[in-house]
Scaffold this active site. Structure first.
Site, short mmCIF file in Angstrom:
data_model
loop_
_atom_site.label_atom_id
_atom_site.label_comp_id
_atom_site.label_asym_id
_atom_site.label_seq_id
_atom_site.Cartn_x
_atom_site.Cartn_y
_atom_site.Cartn_z
N SER A 1 0.83 -1.22 0.00
CA SER A 1 0.00 0.00 0.00
C SER A 1 0.87 1.26 0.00
CB SER A 1 -0.97 0.00 1.18
OG SER A 1 -0.30 -0.23 2.40
N HIS B 1 -1.87 -8.94 1.91
CA HIS B 1 -1.57 -7.65 2.59
C HIS B 1 -2.72 -7.36 3.56
CE1 HIS B 1 0.25 -3.86 3.34
NE2 HIS B 1 -0.21 -3.16 2.32
N HIS C 1 5.91 -12.70 7.48
CA HIS C 1 6.12 -11.31 7.06
C HIS C 1 7.33 -11.23 6.14
CE1 HIS C 1 6.51 -6.93 7.21
NE2 HIS C 1 5.25 -6.95 7.56
N ARG D 1 2.92 -4.89 16.76
CA ARG D 1 1.51 -4.47 16.61
C ARG D 1 0.60 -5.60 17.08
NH1 ARG D 1 1.61 -3.09 10.32
NH2 ARG D 1 2.54 -5.16 10.40
N ASP E 1 -2.27 -8.65 11.63
CA ASP E 1 -3.62 -9.09 11.25
C ASP E 1 -4.10 -10.30 12.03
OD1 ASP E 1 -3.95 -7.11 9.22
OD2 ASP E 1 -2.50 -8.21 8.03
N1 AMX Z 1 1.51 -19.83 5.83
C1 AMX Z 1 1.97 -20.71 4.92
N2 AMX Z 1 3.02 -20.50 4.12
C2 AMX Z 1 3.68 -19.35 4.28
C3 AMX Z 1 3.30 -18.40 5.23
C4 AMX Z 1 2.16 -18.66 6.02
N3 AMX Z 1 1.67 -17.79 6.90
N4 AMX Z 1 4.14 -17.34 5.17
C5 AMX Z 1 5.04 -17.63 4.19
N5 AMX Z 1 4.75 -18.84 3.66
C6 AMX Z 1 5.39 -19.49 2.53
C7 AMX Z 1 5.29 -18.61 1.28
O1 AMX Z 1 4.00 -18.75 0.68
C8 AMX Z 1 6.43 -19.11 0.45
O2 AMX Z 1 6.04 -20.34 -0.12
P1 AMX Z 1 6.46 -20.70 -1.65
O3 AMX Z 1 7.96 -20.63 -1.70
O4 AMX Z 1 5.92 -22.08 -1.85
O5 AMX Z 1 5.82 -19.68 -2.51
C9 AMX Z 1 7.50 -19.41 1.50
O6 AMX Z 1 6.79 -19.60 2.75
C10 AMX Z 1 8.52 -18.31 1.70
O7 AMX Z 1 7.84 -17.11 1.97
P2 AMX Z 1 8.49 -15.99 2.90
O8 AMX Z 1 9.73 -15.52 2.24
O9 AMX Z 1 8.58 -16.48 4.29
O10 AMX Z 1 7.36 -14.86 2.91
P3 AMX Z 1 7.09 -13.74 1.79
O11 AMX Z 1 7.97 -12.58 2.08
O12 AMX Z 1 7.14 -14.30 0.41
O13 AMX Z 1 5.56 -13.37 2.09
C11 AMX Z 1 3.70 -12.88 3.45
C12 AMX Z 1 5.19 -12.64 3.23
C13 AMX Z 1 3.20 -11.95 4.55
C14 AMX Z 1 2.95 -12.53 2.15
C15 AMX Z 1 3.48 -14.37 3.83
O14 AMX Z 1 4.11 -14.63 5.05
C16 AMX Z 1 2.01 -14.75 3.91
O15 AMX Z 1 1.41 -15.09 2.88
N6 AMX Z 1 1.39 -14.69 5.15
C17 AMX Z 1 -0.02 -14.93 5.32
C18 AMX Z 1 -0.84 -13.75 4.85
C19 AMX Z 1 -0.70 -12.59 5.82
O16 AMX Z 1 -0.80 -12.73 7.02
N7 AMX Z 1 -0.50 -11.39 5.25
C20 AMX Z 1 -0.45 -10.14 6.06
C21 AMX Z 1 0.95 -9.58 6.19
C22 AMX Z 1 0.94 -8.28 6.95
C23 AMX Z 1 0.26 -7.21 6.17
O17 AMX Z 1 0.72 -6.81 5.11
N8 AMX Z 1 -0.87 -6.72 6.61
#
Ligand code: AMX
Length: 463
Positions: A270, A300, A346, A355, A401
């Site tokens: 964002s 996000h 994250h 947070r 979240d």
């Molecule tokens: N559950 C399952 N798998 C997860 C995970 C979770 N909570 N967090 C990361 N992973 C996976 C990724 O999908 C990725 O898998 P892949 O290689 O098969 O594609 C692998 O672990 C490596 O990812 P990462 O480097 O640890 O995370 P990232 O920087 O690519 O993504 C985020 C960060 C937040 C998108 C991810 O942790 C996620 O999808 N979390 C759940 C959704 C969430 O809570 N989002 C809110 C974040 C805060 C915000 O912006 N408000």
């Protein structure tokens, strides 16, 4: 401003003393624009001199993995308002969340910081006085009216349209009011851009709660009026009343919520979107609406909705008193079906999000026996070891979240697909403060270089 960039928690006492000194300087004016007008030339000079000396100094390297991997770790942006440390979490102009809770002004009898104070801090780098914060509350209350066409648009929106889509559409349409767009069209000098962006930002922040409350009442209630703004009340108090709630404890929660969701440095979807779109000199309304569309993504801001949907499924399947084994089974089922555990992980953080922690502390204080809070606490014990076991997740800890929804549910705001709208109202504080500084510092249109895979292979082969 640099005075507040103390990076250790031990610096709290020092920061308190410094904030007192800064207060003495900032006590002079309750006019935020005048305070900014005094600060901006000094900061422009500081940046100009820094670039003169270090313009060609390297700050990092870019690897092929970074290019395919969402630009993780590339230091490619400047953001003045906040900095995220992987272990410690966010610092707003150098202050951590607990420090903000201590130092920022509060409502009479309240314990949580007022978002107005956070906005002043993000804009100026100074901890404001009570009088400065009061003046912001008053100005936002006075600027809150919506033009008729935005009200008509919202009132004609079918309630099947997601609240975030309604939000983004209303903000886009509100750009009819942009003082920046009008000034640009009439040929204003670029040294004045920040002043118009400031005016638009103040107007937009003032109007966001009215838009958000109208969406809530239209979509989930009977659509009846949201009531009048009270110019003697703070922004969060008016917003909570307009939503239709008057529990003082819920108003306190909203003050905390709207403070902590405001800013998370410059690279998140964002914030980066608002910065990028704003760099084309799109006005603050268009830029912020673009940011809202990014916030509406499930990885996000929509994650706060996703967490509640996931918890509801968990409750339906195993009830409130799920055993550790049942929780583990449910979490593995989520992962094996190729989904993420929402609210965990994250891109930058590597510890529990502060947070999350401050919302947990709020729950421990006000709703320790709530069954959903207890479920959230039990999930917190079980998820991180499972995510670690997966082996690929870089951060197994909860983010903001994972906790916000349970608090909103407790106070009766149970409509989970509305939650990201609250996140959006708060996010405006950070991204718009940044946008004022972007224009004040004359940052140009953003245009990084991209390569095709063929081009990249060829370039590396040649190297
Ligand atoms: N559950 C399952 N798998 C997860 C995970 C979770 N909570 N967090 C990361 N992973 C996976 C990724 O999908 C990725 O898998 P892949 O290689 O098969 O594609 C692998 O672990 C490596 O990812 P990462 O480097 O640890 O995370 P990232 O920087 O690519 O993504 C985020 C960060 C937040 C998108 C991810 O942790 C996620 O999808 N979390 C759940 C959704 C969430 O809570 N989002 C809110 C974040 C805060 C915000 O912006 N408000």
């Amino acid at each position: 401003m640099a005075l507040f960039r103390v990076s250790t928690t031990k610096g709290l006492e020092l920061q308190k003393a410094l904030s007192q000194i800064c207060r003495q300087f900032s006590d002079a004016s309750t006019d935020l624009k005048a305070v900014m007008a005094a600060k901006i030339p000094k900061e422009q000079e500081r940046v100009k001199n820094f670039r003169k000396t270090h313009g060609n100094t390297k700050v990092g390297e870019v690897t092929v993995d970074m290019m395919y991997g969402g630009m993780r770790g590339i230091k490619g942006l400047v953001c003045e308002t906040s900095v995220l440390d992987a272990d410690e979490g966010i610092r707003f102009r150098g202050l951590s969340i607990p420090e903000c809770q201590k130092l920022l002004p509060k409502a009479p009898g309240g314990a949580e910081p007022l978002p107005e104070g956070l906005f002043w801090l993000l804009m100026t780098g100074d901890v404001p006085t009570d009088a400065q914060v009061k003046q912001l509350s008053k100005q936002w209350a006075e600027r809150a009216d919506l033009p008729a066409h935005v009200v008509t648009l919202l009132n004609n929106m079918p309630n099947t349209v997601h609240p975030m889509s309604q939000f983004s559409a209303a903000v886009t349409t509100l750009n009819s009011e942009s003082k920046f767009a009008k000034a640009y069209a009439s040929g204003v000098h670029k040294s004045k851009y920040w002043e118009y962006v400031y005016e638009d930002s103040m107007d937009l922040i003032a109007k966001l709660p009215v838009i958000a409350a109208t969406i809530y009442r239209n979509t989930f209630k009977d659509g009846s009026g949201i009531g009048a703004i009270d110019t003697s009340k703070d922004w969060s108090c008016n917003f909570t009343h307009m939503l239709g709630y008057d529990d003082p404890q819920f108003i306190e929660l909203m003050r905390l919520y709207l403070t902590i969701h405001s800013d998370h440095e410059g690279g998140n979807v964002s914030a980066h979107t608002v910065h990028l779109v704003g760099s084309a000199l799109s006005d603050p309304y268009l830029s912020f609406a673009a940011g809202l569309n990014g916030l509406a993504g499930p990885l996000h801001g929509l994650a706060n909705q996703e967490v509640l949907v996931w918890l509801q499924k968990l409750r339906q399947q195993v009830g409130d008193k799920a055993t550790e084994e049942q929780l583990k089974e449910f979490i593995w089922k989520t992962l094996k079906s190729g989904q993420v555990v929402p609210g965990y992980g994250h891109a930058v953080l590597r510890k529990t999000d502060p947070r999350y922690t401050c919302q947990r502390e709020f729950a421990l204080k006000h709703l320790p026996n709530d069954p959903l809070f207890q479920l959230v606490s039990n999930v917190y014990k079980v998820v991180p070891p499972i995510l670690l076991e997966l082996g690929k997740v870089k951060n197994p800890w909860p983010n903001v979240d994972a906790h916000s929804g349970v608090l909103l549910q407790y106070y009766g705001l149970s409509e989970m697909n509305y939650y990201t709208v609250l996140f959006g109202v708060s996010r405006a504080l950070g991204v718009l403060a940044s946008m004022v500084w972007d224009r004040a510092l004359g940052l140009p249109i953003e245009r990084p270089k991209s390569l095709s895979t063929d081009g990249l292979m060829k370039a590396l082969k040649a190297a």
